[in-house]
Structures are given as structure tokens and as C-alpha cells.
Write an enzyme that holds these catalytic residues in place. Sequence first.
Site, mmCIF file in Angstrom:
data_model
loop_
_atom_site.group_PDB
_atom_site.id
_atom_site.type_symbol
_atom_site.label_atom_id
_atom_site.label_comp_id
_atom_site.label_asym_id
_atom_site.label_seq_id
_atom_site.Cartn_x
_atom_site.Cartn_y
_atom_site.Cartn_z
ATOM 1 C CB SER A 1 102.119 14.802 -1.938
ATOM 2 O OG SER A 1 103.231 14.272 -2.516
ATOM 3 C CG HIS B 1 98.871 12.834 -4.206
ATOM 4 N ND1 HIS B 1 97.950 12.608 -4.731
ATOM 5 C CD2 HIS B 1 100.212 13.118 -4.729
ATOM 6 C CE1 HIS B 1 98.513 12.967 -6.263
ATOM 7 N NE2 HIS B 1 99.968 13.275 -5.898
ATOM 8 C CG ASP C 1 103.421 12.448 -5.944
ATOM 9 O OD1 ASP C 1 102.541 12.761 -6.956
ATOM 10 O OD2 ASP C 1 103.515 13.372 -4.926
ATOM 11 C CG MET D 1 107.543 10.717 -9.872
ATOM 12 S SD MET D 1 108.797 12.202 -9.603
ATOM 13 C CE MET D 1 107.556 13.220 -8.703
ATOM 14 C CG HIS E 1 99.746 11.950 -9.679
ATOM 15 N ND1 HIS E 1 100.550 13.077 -9.277
ATOM 16 C CD2 HIS E 1 99.948 11.654 -11.107
ATOM 17 C CE1 HIS E 1 100.505 13.757 -10.417
ATOM 18 N NE2 HIS E 1 100.082 13.079 -11.287
ATOM 19 C CG MET F 1 103.332 11.866 -12.338
ATOM 20 S SD MET F 1 104.212 12.934 -11.120
ATOM 21 C CE MET F 1 103.707 11.823 -9.833
ATOM 22 C CG MET G 1 99.919 17.446 -13.057
ATOM 23 S SD MET G 1 100.448 16.893 -11.335
ATOM 24 C CE MET G 1 101.916 17.644 -10.870
ATOM 25 C CG ASP H 1 99.610 16.771 -7.375
ATOM 26 O OD1 ASP H 1 100.421 17.367 -6.438
ATOM 27 O OD2 ASP H 1 99.772 15.760 -7.805
#
Length: 220
Positions: free
Chosen positions: A9, A34, A36, A38, A67, A69, A138, A176
Site C-alpha cells: 500500500s 494498492h 488508498d 480517502m 481502494h 474510501m 478491512m 487490508d
Amino acid sequence: MSRVRVAPSLLACDLARVADEVRSVEAAGADLLHFDVMDGHFVPNLTFGPGLCSVVSRITSLPLDVHLMVTNADALVEPFVRAGANRISVHVEAVTHLHRTIELIRASGATPGVAINPATPVGSLDEVWPLVGFVLAMSVNPGFGGQRFIPELLDKLVRMAAERDRRAPGVELVVDGGVDVANARTLRPLGVNILVAGTAVFGEEDRARAIARLRGEERA
Ligand code: DX5
Ligand code: ZN
């Protein structure tokens, strides 16, 4: 059972040297990267957008696992596909019309996945299994890297793997959050296909050794 794959990540990398960091984990044998995303709304933190994703995609041949979020996933799917995303997961807790969003991801050319928070029941995936390429469980509450793996999640992962085997055996199970060498040893035999690991890879000097140890290929 096929070998577990490792997805470092980028949240845990040294962003000032992002190109070197990406190349180092690619050379170290990472299977995916990965990414992330957000939004400061679904989770209390802000990270990266399609701009950085596009930069990363130009310097690696690793598949990019994005991913999301975020609450407005639909608006971000195409920008991320254009930026090189190969796989996109959205949260079952954040998306109102989940079926539509999954179809949108697939139609845009990426593999769709659904992410599920620690406190969200496995049953919320009942209608989703046949629609996705992967389910991302998660094992911390999303929003930050470097958190501790929630040990109670192991029981949920056993039930998720059983549901997957029964309903859609081809769907990958991804874990994850807080993954390290010790809990990876427990996770691998449960039927987990992909381990996402931030701190456990980028926090180590020897990335090849870190990735090999997460896979269970212990080296001296
Ligand atoms: C948490 C993110 C995870 C996290 C993993 O919200 O989805 O991908 O960055 O990092 P570690 O392995 O440090 O928990
Ligand atoms: Zn993540």
C-alpha cells in the site's frame, strides 16, 4: 491452493521518493500496487487522487488496485480508469446503488471489488458475490495506515471464505489493514488470496525479504 499475492500500500511509502518506492517494491516481487483513496468524508483523512495514480501508472507495470474510501465513488471511477487503475473497490457502507457502481466499474474496463468494514456483517455481501472480481475485508477501521490488525476479524474471515467458496469460488478474498508477518501466517491457510500491506513492506529496509515473508517464503 495458489500462492498468496502481496499488494504493498503506497499509503506507507515515502511520498517524496514515490518513483523509487514504486520501483523498489516492483523489483522486490510485489504482485499489485494498492492505492488508498480517502475523501475526508467517508473516512477522516485525505490522500491521493487520479493525478498521482496516473504518475504511478507511468512508472510501473504492476496492476493498480485502487481502494476508494469515498462517498462519491461513481464520479471517480472513470477518472481512475483513465489514470491507469486496473481494479477498483468501493465500500458497501458508502455507496447507495452498489449494483450500479459495480457495473460502472466493469463497463469502464476495471475489475470491480467491494470493500467491507470490520463491523459490517458478511450478509451485506449476499447479493454481491456473483457481481465482483474480489471482496476486500478491512481488518482495521479505514482511514489510516499503521493500525493494529483487529484479531476478532479472523472469525469473520473464516465465514467470508466459506461464503465465497459456496457462492462464487472465483472471487478473490483480499485482507487490508495491519497485515504483518505474524498474522499473515494465520491468514494464508484461511483461503485469503491477496494481502495488502503498507507498514509491513514500506517500513522494512529489505522489501524483497518483507514480501517473501508475507507470502510464507521465509528467508534467512
Ligand atoms: C487503511 C487502508 C490500508 C492501509 C494499510 O484505511 O485501506 O490499505 O493503508 O496499511 P497498513 O498495512 O500499514 O495497515
Ligand atoms: Zn486500502
